[in-house]
Design a protein around this motif. Structure first.
Motif, PDB file in Angstrom:
ATOM      1  N   VAL A   6       0.867  -1.170   0.000  1.00 27.41           N
ATOM      2  CA  VAL A   6       0.000   0.000   0.000  1.00 27.41           C
ATOM      3  C   VAL A   6       0.907   1.225   0.000  1.00 27.41           C
ATOM      4  CG1 VAL A   6      -1.795   1.263   1.238  1.00 27.41           C
ATOM      5  CG2 VAL A   6      -1.724  -1.224   1.384  1.00 27.41           C
ATOM      6  N   PHE A   7       0.576   2.193  -0.837  1.00 30.64           N
ATOM      7  CA  PHE A   7       1.323   3.447  -0.894  1.00 30.64           C
ATOM      8  C   PHE A   7       0.322   4.589  -0.822  1.00 30.64           C
ATOM      9  CE2 PHE A   7       2.753   7.084  -3.357  1.00 30.64           C
ATOM     10  CZ  PHE A   7       3.949   7.371  -2.735  1.00 30.64           C
ATOM     11  N   TRP A   8       0.677   5.639  -0.086  1.00 25.84           N
ATOM     12  CA  TRP A   8      -0.157   6.837  -0.080  1.00 25.84           C
ATOM     13  C   TRP A   8       0.706   8.061   0.146  1.00 25.84           C
ATOM     14  CZ3 TRP A   8       0.075   3.612   4.098  1.00 25.84           C
ATOM     15  CH2 TRP A   8       0.360   4.176   5.341  1.00 25.84           C
ATOM     16  N   THR A   9       0.235   9.173  -0.381  1.00 27.18           N
ATOM     17  CA  THR A   9       0.892  10.457  -0.198  1.00 27.18           C
ATOM     18  C   THR A   9      -0.162  11.544  -0.397  1.00 27.18           C
ATOM     19  OG1 THR A   9       2.799  11.829  -0.815  1.00 27.18           O
ATOM     20  CG2 THR A   9       1.622  10.736  -2.609  1.00 27.18           C
ATOM     21  N   ASP A  10       0.232  12.783  -0.137  1.00 24.07           N
ATOM     22  CA  ASP A  10      -0.685  13.902  -0.342  1.00 24.07           C
ATOM     23  C   ASP A  10       0.063  15.031  -1.043  1.00 24.07           C
ATOM     24  OD1 ASP A  10       0.897  14.982   1.645  1.00 24.07           O
ATOM     25  OD2 ASP A  10      -0.671  15.023   3.155  1.00 24.07           O
ATOM     26  N   ALA A  11      -0.613  16.147  -1.251  1.00 25.84           N
ATOM     27  CA  ALA A  11      -0.031  17.264  -1.986  1.00 25.84           C
ATOM     28  C   ALA A  11       1.203  17.829  -1.276  1.00 25.84           C
ATOM     29  CB  ALA A  11      -1.069  18.355  -2.200  1.00 25.84           C
ATOM     30  N   VAL A  12       1.171  17.860   0.042  1.00 26.76           N
ATOM     31  CA  VAL A  12       2.317  18.381   0.805  1.00 26.76           C
ATOM     32  C   VAL A  12       3.532  17.474   0.599  1.00 26.76           C
ATOM     33  CG1 VAL A  12       3.195  18.895   3.112  1.00 26.76           C
ATOM     34  CG2 VAL A  12       0.862  19.510   2.506  1.00 26.76           C
ATOM     35  N   GLY A  13       3.319  16.164   0.688  1.00 32.47           N
ATOM     36  CA  GLY A  13       4.415  15.223   0.464  1.00 32.47           C
ATOM     37  C   GLY A  13       4.992  15.341  -0.927  1.00 32.47           C
ATOM     38  N   ARG A  14       4.132  15.519  -1.916  1.00 35.02           N
ATOM     39  CA  ARG A  14       4.592  15.673  -3.301  1.00 35.02           C
ATOM     40  C   ARG A  14       5.385  16.962  -3.496  1.00 35.02           C
ATOM     41  NH1 ARG A  14      -0.300  13.775  -7.252  1.00 35.02           N
ATOM     42  NH2 ARG A  14      -0.290  11.592  -6.647  1.00 35.02           N
ATOM     43  N   SER A  15       4.887  18.049  -2.941  1.00 34.38           N
ATOM     44  CA  SER A  15       5.612  19.315  -3.099  1.00 34.38           C
ATOM     45  C   SER A  15       6.946  19.267  -2.354  1.00 34.38           C
ATOM     46  CB  SER A  15       4.761  20.498  -2.648  1.00 34.38           C
ATOM     47  OG  SER A  15       4.510  20.442  -1.273  1.00 34.38           O
ATOM     48  N   ASN A  16       6.963  18.651  -1.186  1.00 35.48           N
ATOM     49  CA  ASN A  16       8.236  18.495  -0.475  1.00 35.48           C
ATOM     50  C   ASN A  16       9.211  17.668  -1.298  1.00 35.48           C
ATOM     51  OD1 ASN A  16       7.625  19.984   1.797  1.00 35.48           O
ATOM     52  ND2 ASN A  16       6.887  18.218   2.960  1.00 35.48           N
ATOM     53  N   TYR A  17       8.714  16.645  -1.967  1.00 37.95           N
ATOM     54  CA  TYR A  17       9.585  15.802  -2.792  1.00 37.95           C
ATOM     55  C   TYR A  17      10.162  16.607  -3.956  1.00 37.95           C
ATOM     56  CZ  TYR A  17      11.251  12.067  -5.771  1.00 37.95           C
ATOM     57  OH  TYR A  17      12.050  11.269  -6.555  1.00 37.95           O
ATOM     58  N   LYS A  18       9.331  17.462  -4.568  1.00 36.04           N
ATOM     59  CA  LYS A  18       9.813  18.273  -5.693  1.00 36.04           C
ATOM     60  C   LYS A  18      10.926  19.219  -5.254  1.00 36.04           C
ATOM     61  CE  LYS A  18       5.611  18.146  -8.405  1.00 36.04           C
ATOM     62  NZ  LYS A  18       4.421  18.880  -8.848  1.00 36.04           N
ATOM     63  N   VAL A  19      10.781  19.772  -4.047  1.00 35.80           N
ATOM     64  CA  VAL A  19      11.754  20.756  -3.572  1.00 35.80           C
ATOM     65  C   VAL A  19      12.980  20.086  -2.942  1.00 35.80           C
ATOM     66  CG1 VAL A  19      12.126  22.673  -1.959  1.00 35.80           C
ATOM     67  CG2 VAL A  19       9.976  22.491  -3.221  1.00 35.80           C
ATOM     68  N   TYR A  20      12.759  19.046  -2.113  1.00 33.65           N
ATOM     69  CA  TYR A  20      13.843  18.449  -1.335  1.00 33.65           C
ATOM     70  C   TYR A  20      14.134  16.998  -1.711  1.00 33.65           C
ATOM     71  CZ  TYR A  20      12.562  22.427   1.564  1.00 33.65           C
ATOM     72  OH  TYR A  20      12.266  23.684   2.008  1.00 33.65           O
ATOM     73  N   GLY A  21      13.735  16.581  -2.886  1.00 35.02           N
ATOM     74  CA  GLY A  21      13.848  15.172  -3.263  1.00 35.02           C
ATOM     75  C   GLY A  21      15.202  14.708  -3.753  1.00 35.02           C
ATOM     76  N   GLU A  22      16.241  15.541  -3.622  1.00 36.85           N
ATOM     77  CA  GLU A  22      17.565  15.107  -4.068  1.00 36.85           C
ATOM     78  C   GLU A  22      18.101  13.959  -3.228  1.00 36.85           C
ATOM     79  OE1 GLU A  22      20.434  18.186  -4.536  1.00 36.85           O
ATOM     80  OE2 GLU A  22      18.981  19.501  -5.527  1.00 36.85           O
ATOM     81  N   TYR A  23      17.779  13.966  -1.946  1.00 36.12           N
ATOM     82  CA  TYR A  23      18.209  12.900  -1.054  1.00 36.12           C
ATOM     83  C   TYR A  23      16.969  12.330  -0.379  1.00 36.12           C
ATOM     84  CZ  TYR A  23      19.866  10.548   3.095  1.00 36.12           C
ATOM     85  OH  TYR A  23      20.069   9.617   4.072  1.00 36.12           O
ATOM     86  N   ILE A  24      16.755  11.030  -0.555  1.00 32.12           N
ATOM     87  CA  ILE A  24      15.630  10.387   0.118  1.00 32.12           C
ATOM     88  C   ILE A  24      16.130   9.149   0.849  1.00 32.12           C
ATOM     89  CG2 ILE A  24      13.938  11.215  -1.554  1.00 32.12           C
ATOM     90  CD1 ILE A  24      13.811   8.350  -2.643  1.00 32.12           C
ATOM     91  N   SER A  25      15.392   8.781   1.861  1.00 29.24           N
ATOM     92  CA  SER A  25      15.698   7.577   2.623  1.00 29.24           C
ATOM     93  C   SER A  25      14.452   6.699   2.623  1.00 29.24           C
ATOM     94  CB  SER A  25      16.075   7.948   4.058  1.00 29.24           C
ATOM     95  OG  SER A  25      16.237   6.780   4.836  1.00 29.24           O
ATOM     96  N   PHE A  26      14.672   5.429   2.378  1.00 28.73           N
ATOM     97  CA  PHE A  26      13.584   4.454   2.321  1.00 28.73           C
ATOM     98  C   PHE A  26      13.976   3.333   3.275  1.00 28.73           C
ATOM     99  CE2 PHE A  26      11.505   0.786   0.290  1.00 28.73           C
ATOM    100  CZ  PHE A  26      10.218   1.267   0.193  1.00 28.73           C
ATOM    101  N   ASP A  27      13.419   3.371   4.495  1.00 30.18           N
ATOM    102  CA  ASP A  27      13.842   2.444   5.543  1.00 30.18           C
ATOM    103  C   ASP A  27      12.767   1.392   5.799  1.00 30.18           C
ATOM    104  OD1 ASP A  27      14.969   1.178   7.692  1.00 30.18           O
ATOM    105  OD2 ASP A  27      14.698   2.844   9.084  1.00 30.18           O
TER     106      ASP A  27
END
Length: 139
Positions: free
Chosen positions: A91-112
């Motif tokens: 199951v995956f979910w996100t919202d507009a805030v998560g998407r906009s944060n990803y666009k701005v700060y998505g150069e480094y992500i962590s998937f734990d």
């Protein structure tokens, strides 16, 4: 067990009181072990029966929640992956805030995926990043 005893046991179990402590509480209320007409195994079985009732409803409840959020929250998105049997695998979910944060700060992500698992042995894997203030943000 009377309906009132079952309800009291349910309240205790929802408060994460283990079966042996539940029995201890009932013994104190009744002043004698023989006055309690059930044992810790009966308490455990009561919880198992309750879990079985909800086991097949949880995916339906999740879908209802997601559909409601999709109506109320702009940009809310979800996706479920199932196998050939129709069993939910992810199951995956996100919202507009998560998407906009990803666009701005998505150069480094962590998937734990070592964070935690649930009763279905499905890990919870938050996708997070770091904003320009060094704070962790959820994508």
């Amino acid at each position: 067990m009377t309906p009132a005893e079952k309800k009291f046991i349910e309240i205790l179990q929802n408060s994460r009181v283990p079966p042996r402590k539940v029995m201890s509480i009932f013994r104190m209320l009744r002043t004698h072990i023989r006055a309690v007409g059930f044992d810790a195994r009966d308490v455990t079985n009561l919880k198992s029966q309750e879990n079985k009732k909800h086991r097949n409803k949880d995916v339906d409840e999740l879908l209802t929640l997601f559909k409601d959020r999709q109506k109320r929250i702009p940009g809310f998105y979800y996706s479920l992956q199932t196998d050939e049997d129709g069993t939910v695998r992810s199951v995956f979910w996100t919202d507009a805030v998560g998407r906009s944060n990803y666009k701005v700060y998505g150069e480094y992500i962590s998937f734990d995926t070592t964070f935690s698992t649930n009763v279905y042995d499905m890990p919870f894997a938050p996708i997070v990043g770091v904003d320009n203030h060094g704070k962790t943000i959820l994508f």
